[in-house]
Design a protein around this motif. Structure first.
Motif, PDB file in Angstrom:
ATOM      1  N   ILE A 155       1.383  -1.324   0.450  1.00  0.00           N
ATOM      2  CA  ILE A 155      -0.048  -0.109   0.268  1.00  0.00           C
ATOM      3  C   ILE A 155       1.318   1.384  -0.235  1.00  0.00           C
ATOM      4  O   ILE A 155       1.877   1.027   0.549  1.00  0.00           O
ATOM      5  N   ASN A 156       0.042   2.775  -0.249  1.00  0.00           N
ATOM      6  CA  ASN A 156       0.844   3.494  -0.816  1.00  0.00           C
ATOM      7  C   ASN A 156       1.073   4.780   0.959  1.00  0.00           C
ATOM      8  O   ASN A 156       0.252   4.869   1.458  1.00  0.00           O
ATOM      9  N   ILE A 157       2.472   3.672   1.541  1.00  0.00           N
ATOM     10  CA  ILE A 157       2.576   4.916   2.838  1.00  0.00           C
ATOM     11  C   ILE A 157       3.696   6.121   2.966  1.00  0.00           C
ATOM     12  O   ILE A 157       4.678   6.442   2.038  1.00  0.00           O
ATOM     13  N   SER A 158       2.794   7.305   3.235  1.00  0.00           N
ATOM     14  CA  SER A 158       3.704   7.723   3.820  1.00  0.00           C
ATOM     15  C   SER A 158       4.299   8.427   4.896  1.00  0.00           C
ATOM     16  O   SER A 158       5.704   9.354   4.460  1.00  0.00           O
ATOM     17  N   ARG A 159       3.985   7.556   5.799  1.00  0.00           N
ATOM     18  CA  ARG A 159       4.498   8.012   7.059  1.00  0.00           C
ATOM     19  C   ARG A 159       4.509   6.295   7.887  1.00  0.00           C
ATOM     20  O   ARG A 159       3.520   6.335   7.693  1.00  0.00           O
ATOM     21  N   LEU A 160       5.362   5.895   8.536  1.00  0.00           N
ATOM     22  CA  LEU A 160       5.104   5.343  10.057  1.00  0.00           C
ATOM     23  C   LEU A 160       5.191   5.655  10.813  1.00  0.00           C
ATOM     24  O   LEU A 160       6.482   6.378  11.268  1.00  0.00           O
ATOM     25  N   SER A 161       3.818   5.262  11.990  1.00  0.00           N
ATOM     26  CA  SER A 161       4.394   5.302  13.406  1.00  0.00           C
ATOM     27  C   SER A 161       4.030   4.538  14.170  1.00  0.00           C
ATOM     28  O   SER A 161       2.748   4.047  14.520  1.00  0.00           O
ATOM     29  N   LEU A 162       5.085   4.373  15.126  1.00  0.00           N
ATOM     30  CA  LEU A 162       4.893   2.718  15.377  1.00  0.00           C
ATOM     31  C   LEU A 162       5.160   3.117  17.158  1.00  0.00           C
ATOM     32  O   LEU A 162       5.743   3.404  17.789  1.00  0.00           O
ATOM     33  N   PHE A 163       3.984   2.662  17.871  1.00  0.00           N
ATOM     34  CA  PHE A 163       3.584   2.762  19.619  1.00  0.00           C
ATOM     35  C   PHE A 163       3.963   1.252  20.218  1.00  0.00           C
ATOM     36  O   PHE A 163       3.265   0.771  19.995  1.00  0.00           O
ATOM     37  N   GLU A 164       5.002   1.694  20.281  1.00  0.00           N
ATOM     38  CA  GLU A 164       5.947  -0.038  21.352  1.00  0.00           C
ATOM     39  C   GLU A 164       4.590  -1.403  20.508  1.00  0.00           C
ATOM     40  O   GLU A 164       4.029  -1.426  20.930  1.00  0.00           O
ATOM     41  N   PRO A 165       5.823  -1.054  18.956  1.00  0.00           N
ATOM     42  CA  PRO A 165       5.615  -2.434  18.827  1.00  0.00           C
ATOM     43  C   PRO A 165       5.711  -3.915  19.416  1.00  0.00           C
ATOM     44  O   PRO A 165       7.415  -3.512  19.491  1.00  0.00           O
TER      45      PRO A 165
END
Length: 256
Positions: A104-114
């Protein structure tokens, strides 16, 4: 599959896809979405077996591809714009896997405690495996509210007891799905070099009071993903997206 059953939507503007964790629901994001919806189209994914959605059909051989297929179908049915992909806990693992799959077309990734525990070094991995062995034994023995062990492992001792009874009971019903989440993460097929192919700006967010295991995961991801930055939120632990929603929003506002 009726894909409309697998998401909630609020607001308008650039799209943000939010993926909740295990033992949770799309309402995890409510405090944040109430603010984000003023300028963003907030699409909150409902994981299979949660929020009233049907259980997945892969309990015998769990695979995170089940979640990735749902996220892809939801995104493709709603927007052609690049999306800001946000995940918490197991939802962070799903978001990370989606970025690795690059479908998928992702512009940004934000991961809270993956909770990508497969990335841990031997010392931290031993801590997780010892916890997980006891948890699995208690689930097999049908120990009441074994689910509380997971909540306390990530959130700190007493986290489960502090929850209202109806939430505890709702979590108890999700034990099999939680075990499936642990197995799905363990079955992920990736190499460390794969993370270097994640080209989008990536935020890795932990609380200062979080389990050192969570920090170790974020530190490792920060060393692997080229355009990444780790943030810590003062006074927060694993459930920071609800307990410290304002501070989490401030992190999302940061430009990498």
């Amino acid at each position: 599959m009726n894909i409309n059953n697998y998401f909630d939507e609020q607001g308008s503007g650039s799209p943000i896809i939010l993926i909740h964790g295990s033992y949770a629901t799309a309402s995890t994001w409510k405090k944040m979405v109430d603010q984000l919806a003023a300028s963003h189209r907030c699409i909150s994914i409902k994981l299979p077996g949660h929020c009233g959605t049907p259980d997945p059909d892969d309990f015998i051989n769990p695979t995170i591809e089940t979640e990735l297929d749902i996220v892809k179908k939801v995104v493709n049915s709603l927007t052609e714009e690049p999306v800001h992909l946000v995940g918490h806990s197991f939802g962070g693992v799903v978001a990370l896997a989606q970025a690795l799959k690059n479908n998928i077309n992702i512009s940004r990734l934000s991961l809270f405690e993956p909770v990508a525990v497969s990335l841990l070094d031997d010392r931290m991995s031993t801590i997780v495996q010892e916890f997980l062995a006891k948890y699995r034994r208690d689930v097999t023995a049908k120990v009441p509210f074994a689910c509380g062990q997971v909540i306390d492992f990530w959130g700190g001792k007493g986290s489960f007891d502090s929850l209202p009874g109806f939430i505890q009971e709702g979590m108890e019903a999700l034990v099999d799905n939680n075990i499936r989440h642990w197995d799905s993460e363990a079955n992920m097929d990736y190499k460390l070099i794969d993370f270097q192919g994640i080209s989008v700006p990536t935020q890795l967010i932990c609380g200062t009071k979080s389990n050192p295991v969570a920090h170790s995961i974020c530190d490792h991801l920060n060393s692997l993903i080229p355009h990444s930055k780790k943030y810590t939120i003062e006074g927060a632990s694993h459930f920071l997206v609800t307990s410290h929603a304002r501070e989490c929003l401030e992190v999302l506002d940061n430009q990498l």
